[in-house]
Design a protein around this motif. Structure first.
Motif, PDB file in Angstrom:
ATOM      1  N   THR A  37     -14.335  -0.796  17.963  1.00  0.00           N
ATOM      2  CA  THR A  37     -14.318  -0.087  16.697  1.00  0.00           C
ATOM      3  C   THR A  37     -13.580  -0.934  15.656  1.00  0.00           C
ATOM      4  OG1 THR A  37     -12.195   0.946  17.083  1.00  0.00           O
ATOM      5  CG2 THR A  37     -14.136   2.108  17.924  1.00  0.00           C
ATOM      6  N   VAL A  38     -13.579  -0.453  14.424  1.00  0.00           N
ATOM      7  CA  VAL A  38     -12.824  -1.130  13.374  1.00  0.00           C
ATOM      8  C   VAL A  38     -11.364  -1.295  13.787  1.00  0.00           C
ATOM      9  CG1 VAL A  38     -11.838  -0.745  11.081  1.00  0.00           C
ATOM     10  CG2 VAL A  38     -14.298  -0.563  11.408  1.00  0.00           C
ATOM     11  N   SER A  39     -10.837  -0.291  14.491  1.00  0.00           N
ATOM     12  CA  SER A  39      -9.442  -0.370  14.942  1.00  0.00           C
ATOM     13  C   SER A  39      -9.314  -1.121  16.259  1.00  0.00           C
ATOM     14  CB  SER A  39      -8.863   1.014  15.141  1.00  0.00           C
ATOM     15  OG  SER A  39      -8.937   1.746  13.966  1.00  0.00           O
ATOM     16  N   ALA A  98      -6.749   3.413  13.322  1.00  0.00           N
ATOM     17  CA  ALA A  98      -7.010   4.850  13.232  1.00  0.00           C
ATOM     18  C   ALA A  98      -5.992   5.631  14.070  1.00  0.00           C
ATOM     19  CB  ALA A  98      -8.427   5.157  13.704  1.00  0.00           C
ATOM     20  N   VAL A  99      -5.691   5.110  15.245  1.00  0.00           N
ATOM     21  CA  VAL A  99      -4.745   5.794  16.119  1.00  0.00           C
ATOM     22  C   VAL A  99      -3.357   5.845  15.472  1.00  0.00           C
ATOM     23  CG1 VAL A  99      -3.500   5.638  18.305  1.00  0.00           C
ATOM     24  CG2 VAL A  99      -5.972   5.258  18.249  1.00  0.00           C
ATOM     25  N   GLN A 100      -2.951   4.726  14.887  1.00  0.00           N
ATOM     26  CA  GLN A 100      -1.637   4.708  14.223  1.00  0.00           C
ATOM     27  C   GLN A 100      -1.606   5.685  13.053  1.00  0.00           C
ATOM     28  OE1 GLN A 100      -1.455   0.568  13.280  1.00  0.00           O
ATOM     29  NE2 GLN A 100      -0.552  -0.018  15.247  1.00  0.00           N
ATOM     30  N   GLU A 101      -2.676   5.696  12.278  1.00  0.00           N
ATOM     31  CA  GLU A 101      -2.728   6.623  11.144  1.00  0.00           C
ATOM     32  C   GLU A 101      -2.496   8.047  11.642  1.00  0.00           C
ATOM     33  OE1 GLU A 101      -6.597   6.987   9.343  1.00  0.00           O
ATOM     34  OE2 GLU A 101      -5.924   8.540   7.954  1.00  0.00           O
ATOM     35  N   LEU A 102      -3.220   8.395  12.690  1.00  0.00           N
ATOM     36  CA  LEU A 102      -3.132   9.745  13.232  1.00  0.00           C
ATOM     37  C   LEU A 102      -1.735  10.021  13.785  1.00  0.00           C
ATOM     38  CD1 LEU A 102      -4.351  12.386  14.193  1.00  0.00           C
ATOM     39  CD2 LEU A 102      -5.307  11.190  16.159  1.00  0.00           C
ATOM     40  N   ALA A 103      -1.254   9.121  14.614  1.00  0.00           N
ATOM     41  CA  ALA A 103       0.018   9.361  15.308  1.00  0.00           C
ATOM     42  C   ALA A 103       1.188   9.422  14.322  1.00  0.00           C
ATOM     43  CB  ALA A 103       0.260   8.259  16.337  1.00  0.00           C
ATOM     44  N   PHE A 111     -18.035   6.679  14.008  1.00  0.00           N
ATOM     45  CA  PHE A 111     -17.681   7.559  15.122  1.00  0.00           C
ATOM     46  C   PHE A 111     -16.175   7.636  15.331  1.00  0.00           C
ATOM     47  CE2 PHE A 111     -22.062   6.219  16.130  1.00  0.00           C
ATOM     48  CZ  PHE A 111     -22.643   7.469  16.092  1.00  0.00           C
ATOM     49  N   GLU A 112     -15.529   6.508  15.127  1.00  0.00           N
ATOM     50  CA  GLU A 112     -14.074   6.499  15.305  1.00  0.00           C
ATOM     51  C   GLU A 112     -13.415   7.485  14.345  1.00  0.00           C
ATOM     52  OE1 GLU A 112     -10.882   3.138  16.166  1.00  0.00           O
ATOM     53  OE2 GLU A 112     -11.840   2.819  14.234  1.00  0.00           O
ATOM     54  N   GLU A 122      -9.846   9.808  23.850  1.00  0.00           N
ATOM     55  CA  GLU A 122      -9.111   8.551  23.952  1.00  0.00           C
ATOM     56  C   GLU A 122      -8.134   8.390  22.781  1.00  0.00           C
ATOM     57  OE1 GLU A 122     -11.475   5.098  24.621  1.00  0.00           O
ATOM     58  OE2 GLU A 122      -9.737   3.749  24.504  1.00  0.00           O
ATOM     59  N   ILE A 123      -8.619   8.733  21.590  1.00  0.00           N
ATOM     60  CA  ILE A 123      -7.755   8.609  20.414  1.00  0.00           C
ATOM     61  C   ILE A 123      -6.570   9.566  20.536  1.00  0.00           C
ATOM     62  CG2 ILE A 123      -7.663   9.118  17.940  1.00  0.00           C
ATOM     63  CD1 ILE A 123     -10.305   7.705  17.639  1.00  0.00           C
ATOM     64  N   GLU A 124      -6.864  10.774  21.024  1.00  0.00           N
ATOM     65  CA  GLU A 124      -5.771  11.732  21.189  1.00  0.00           C
ATOM     66  C   GLU A 124      -4.732  11.201  22.178  1.00  0.00           C
ATOM     67  OE1 GLU A 124      -6.814  15.789  22.111  1.00  0.00           O
ATOM     68  OE2 GLU A 124      -4.765  16.276  22.733  1.00  0.00           O
TER      69      GLU A 124
END
Ligand SMILES: Nc1nc2c(ncn2[C@@H]2O[C@H](COP(=O)(O)OP(=O)(O)OP(=O)(O)O)[C@@H](O)[C@H]2O)c(=O)[nH]1
Ligand SMILES: [Mg+2]
Lengths: 560, 317, 141
Positions: free
Chosen positions: A37-39, A251-256, A295-296, A416-418
């Motif tokens: 993904t982009v991330s 994306a994961v960092q943004e969310l977390a 999708f990400e 996975e992102i969660e």
């Protein structure tokens, strides 16, 4: 989610497919060795029931409007009401911005959103030496209530909701809005909107800095408390991942990091104000970025709702379902736009907007094609608004709720992102919470590393940017751009001087002194800010009181 | 006008340029240094070392402030490591000192360690000389970490500060690395954090074990909160006391001699090495010697004597 | 032992915007190209930037501004360099800059302007091709 028998069939079919695949890859190798993904989350060739076999429909997916809200926060979502078309706008003088607002409302925009210039964002008046050259350049310049009155002229404050992207001086600008409503005889229970008011992400990412973290958090809790009591339809904070992403996070960092910020705010309000969590939690709002990876992004939005619901319900023991839901605004990714072949930016924004809608956003800003070059022109902003309207009305994606649910890939990516975001949140908890983590420079460092990694992938051609590292033509086509008049700074300074000259100076000074005294107690500061604003004290005069009492914050950890 | 003259007049551009030339060992730089040398020896040099992130730059920022209030001019040398991969460096220490950027009485210079090994201390010594000649009253030197190179640099300081922080455990390692001997003042920074007492108590115990009781100066331990500008008055006072004690006990003279000896040895070492390697490339004299060594026609000691003789005949490096 | 000449570059953020992603990435790219990079942090005034450039003896200043105030801030840096007889220091700029402004900035003395989406390699190559470590006496002072 699947019976053993189905899973058996899945495996059997999988073996067959792999044999086919081997033959085909031998003849014609795949385009890349690794797809991600982009991330840079690795993406497999194919997803099957096997990848979501541990997912439980009721526990993890469920229905919109019901815990854990994976599929959306209202039961009818866009079938009931479209998301709000909310275009971030502001430039030049208050009158210029007022004109742009009327234009957008005339074209079907349904919510206002204010961009302020940098002096206003940092708590400086237009005549401050540090503000030289900045006045009205990337947003509207507001120094006093007079400017705000011009800004909101003939805008039905009880008919639209207004979002204000403002952080350290948020109480001041909000007080101006409340004062104008009062003057127009509109009750505070009739007005609605959002102030961004999220300082933690400023320390992490956007660096609009004024006060040290502790007094910053106190100011935020003051506004949350005041809103809870007197302005019930106002979102007093918009916990923002947008800027974290723009600073180059994954994306994961943004969310977390956004959720960790949210946890820190809730904790502070609970401890400092002793409010019941359900009295204020329903009005917490969020703000995310929608980046290029379709999708990400959808998976991120779905994971975000599910995680926040769990946090509020299990960690903070909220009981009101409205405390569990996460409502968020989305803006397409400014950092994904490029100056080369700028008309292509329309396509990027369209894809990003589509992801936000498939992800169930409550309101949306779509960037204009010229934003890497200047503030959007009327021409460009209209296309951006129309992009949303076409998505809403023409292509059918708003007909059913959460159409991506059940996709093996999307569900698996959501999981996975969660999972990865929880890992970050646990680490931050171990460090003693977000404030401590920021002081150690943890999120800053993680973001800087991710940003550099992404840029290197672009340089290396692993990630493609059309017009930059692929299909670049060298030829330059530029759209007509918005010009901010050079005389603006002088006019603005003159207006502020005039306000200072004609106001009741004694009253202004008294109100500032009262605010100063309140700073030293644990009283809520909002009533004092309101008085000062109404006495036509300037934004900087108010912020200077705070800077004086609490000290001015300078960026402390720089991670290169 | 030569660079050195302009340095003596306090010219910022010329000083900056000469620092660069000296750092890069450009021809001619040594001659300028020779002009400056008689004008050095006036500044008080304070070295600050400690683990990464212990607050050295922030301490320097508040020390600058304190010295400026006493109307003293300040020079700062902030040393950061070069990347071993590219040889480049990001020098970011001065971010914390930027409020002094436009103060004419403050001169801040960032220095990368580059490829120098032993050479770092020579370069640092020269940079100190130049700032000294420029007329700075106080020179603050920041080095990161506690390797031998840092210890060497600290040898050029009149007063050596070691910054520690509570609660990390790093400081124990710091002490093991031989820093105990060179530190005149231990600064426990970030005293706003938990665990200050533990560090202080353990440090005290360690000092009592290690230090000879007859020493004229017993290392002091101070608590600071650099970001909150707390404890800085005391720190300034103890730095002053240390300087006075150096002078009063007559150790200042001894110290200066020791420092000069060190510098002479450094210059000799690096110049000799330099000369020898140039000989190896300029003519094939050294190559021939090596052939002779390899075929056992001559032994390494005689060969080295030969080389030295030749250098002496030339009369200069 | 001669350690060789190295390009010294100041990466600076004038103005009030805090978007330092580009500046930081650029600093890293320059470091990885073997340059020595001084980063002076956010929210710098032109006066601060020029003082740093002089004290650090840099060969190149890279200005990054995303707030739209470049038309005042960039030329002001050039002006101050001139006042300090340091116009031999090359200055480049980047950020959200309307194309119409580029010729004006160049006329004011900014040697090159880089827009969002530009490649790091281009910026590194530009520095390699157009800037050399300067030396006393080699250029006019
Ligand atoms: N809590 C607290 N933090 C401090 C104090 N002094 C400095 N800091 C913070 O510690 C971090 C590191 O400070 P620096 O001054 O850069 O430390 P340094 O030792 O120079 O770091 P390097 O040069 O990277 O080795 C920054 O975030 C400072 O704000 C203090 O007294 N208390
Ligand atoms: Mg430092």
């Amino acid at each position: 989610m699947f019976t053993q028998r189905t899973l058996g069939q899945v495996r059997k079919g999988g073996n067959e497919w792999e044999r086919e695949l081997e033959r085909s890859v031998e003849q014609k190798p795949e385009r890349m060795e690794r797809f991600s993904t982009v991330s840079d989350v690795e993406v497999k060739r194919i997803y099957t029931p096997e990848d979501v076999k541990d997912t439980d429909f009721a526990r993890d997916i469920g229905y919109p409007g019901i815990f854990p809200f994976t599929r959306g926060c209202q039961p009818s979502m866009y079938r009931g009401r479209e998301w709000t078309f909310r275009m971030f706008s502001g430039m030049g003088s208050a009158a210029d911005t007022n004109k742009r607002w009327h234009l957008l409302l005339g074209q079907g925009e349904t919510g206002l959103s204010t961009a302020f210039d940098f002096p206003t964002l940092m708590g400086y008046d237009s005549d401050c030496p540090r503000a030289r050259g900045e006045c009205g350049k990337c947003g509207v310049a507001i120094d006093t209530l007079t400017d705000f009155e011009i800004l909101t002229d003939s805008i039905p404050l009880d008919g639209v909701t207004t979002s204000m992207t403002i952080n350290p001086p948020a109480p001041v600008l909000w007080a101006m809005y409340l004062a104008v409503a009062e003057k127009n005889g509109i009750g505070w229970d009739k007005i609605g909107g959002t102030i961004q008011n999220d300082m933690l992400k400023e320390f992490i990412a956007q660096k609009t800095l004024m006060l040290p973290p502790k007094p910053s958090i106190r100011l935020i809790s003051d506004t949350v408390e005041f809103g809870t009591k007197y302005v019930p339809r106002w979102n007093t904070i918009s916990i923002s991942g947008y800027h974290i992403r723009e600073a180059g996070s994954s994306a994961v960092q943004e969310l977390a990091f956004t959720l960790a910020d949210g946890i820190a705010y809730v904790q502070d309000v609970l401890e400092r104000k002793k409010l019941d969590v359900d009295s204020f939690a329903p009005r917490l709002s969020f703000f995310f970025n929608s980046h290029l990876d379709f999708f990400e992004e959808i998976a991120k939005f779905r994971a975000a709702r599910r995680m926040w619901a769990k946090i509020m319900r299990y960690r903070f023991k909220a009981e009101d379902p409205r405390s569990w839901w996460m409502r968020f605004h989305t803006q397409t990714a400014g950092c994904s736009l490029v100056a080369q072949q700028p008309y292509n930016n329309v396509i990027r924004t369209t894809a990003e907007a589509l992801a936000a809608v498939m992800g169930g956003t409550q309101s949306l800003h779509t960037n204009s094609l010229d934003e890497t070059l200047a503030l959007p022109s009327e021409f460009a902003v209209t296309i951006a608004l129309r992009t949303q309207q076409i998505i809403a009305d023409e292509i059918g994606v708003a007909n059913t709720i959460d159409p991506m649910a059940g996709s093996y890939f999307v569900e698996s990516l959501t999981n996975e992102i969660e999972e990865r975001a929880w890992e970050y949140i646990n680490r931050i908890d171990d460090m003693g919470g977000m404030l401590a983590a920021i002081e150690m420079g943890f999120p800053q460092r993680e973001i800087a590393d991710a940003a550099y990694h992404y840029q290197q992938q672009i340089e290396g051609g692993e990630k493609v940017v059309i017009g930059v590292n692929k299909y670049s033509t060298g030829e330059q086509v530029y759209p007509p751009l918005l010009q901010i008049s050079e005389g603006l700074e002088e006019e603005q300074i003159a207006r502020t001087m005039e306000v200072k000259r004609t106001r009741d100076n004694r009253k202004a000074i008294q109100s500032l002194n009262a605010l100063r005294a309140a700073c030293k107690t644990d009283k809520n500061m909002m009533p004092y800010v309101l008085e000062a604003v109404k006495a036509y004290a300037t934004e900087q005069e108010i912020c200077d009181v705070w800077r004086d009492v609490f000290g001015e914050y300078r960026e402390s950890s720089v991670h290169l | 006008m030569g660079l050195a003259k302009r340095v003596l007049q306090g010219d910022v551009r010329a000083t900056a340029r000469l620092l660069r030339e000296v750092e890069e060992e450009l021809p001619g730089a040594i001659d300028e240094l020779k002009v400056l040398y008689p004008h050095t020896g006036k500044a008080h040099v304070v070295g600050i070392t400690g683990a990464p992130g212990s607050g050295k730059s922030t301490l320097i920022d508040v020390l600058i402030d304190a010295y400026r209030k006493e109307n003293k001019t300040v020079g700062v040398i902030a040393i950061d490591p070069s990347s071993p991969f590219s040889g480049g460096a990001i020098l970011g220490d001065r971010i914390r000192m930027q409020r002094h950027a436009t103060d004419e009485g403050v001169f801040i210079r960032s220095l990368a360690t580059r490829g120098w090994h032993g050479g770092l201390s020579k370069a640092a010594a020269n940079v100190i000389h130049i700032m000294d000649a420029m007329g700075r009253d106080v020179i603050l030197v920041e080095t990161v970490g506690v390797g031998q190179a840092e210890v060497d640099i600290m040898n050029f300081a009149h007063t050596s500060l070691v910054a520690l922080v509570p609660g990390t455990g790093d400081w124990v390692q710091t002490l093991k690395a031989g820093i105990l001997e060179i530190a005149d003042i231990f600064v426990i920074n970030k005293a706003d954090k938990q665990g200050v007492n533990e560090v202080e108590v353990e440090l005290q115990a360690m000092l009592q074990m290690g230090a000879p009781s007859a020493a004229a100066w017993k290392p002091r331990i101070l608590l600071t909160e650099a970001i909150n500008n707390k404890g800085i008055d005391d720190l300034m006072e103890v730095i002053r006391q240390h300087r006075e004690s150096l002078i009063a006990s007559g150790r200042y003279e001894a110290y200066l001699r020791e420092r000069s000896r060190l510098e002479l040895v450094e210059v000799l070492k690096s110049s000799l090495m330099d000369r020898v390697s140039r000989m190896a490339t300029e003519d094939d004299y050294v190559e021939k010697l090596i052939d002779d060594l390899a075929s056992r026609r001559v032994d390494p000691y005689s060969a080295a004597s030969d080389v030295l003789k030749r250098i002496v005949q030339e009369g200069k490096f | 032992m001669t350690s060789g000449r190295k390009l010294r570059i100041l990466v600076a953020k004038p103005g009030l915007d805090g978007h330092d992603r580009g500046a930081k990435i650029l600093a890293r790219a320059y470091r990885d190209a073997g340059f020595e990079v001084i980063y002076s942090g956010l929210h710098q005034t032109p006066e601060q930037i020029v003082h740093v450039a002089l004290q650090e003896d840099v060969d190149l200043i890279g200005l990054s501004c995303l707030s739209g105030a470049h038309m005042y801030l960039f030329p002001r840096v050039i002006e101050l360099l001139k006042e300090n007889k340091a116009e031999d220091i090359t200055v480049i700029g980047g950020g959200i800059i309307p194309v119409d402004d580029i010729p004006k900035l160049k006329k004011a003395g900014i040697k090159e302007v880089f827009l969002p989406g530009g490649s790091l390699k281009d910026m590194v190559d530009w520095a390699k091709a157009n800037v050399e470590p300067c030396r006393y006496g080699e250029r006019k002072e």
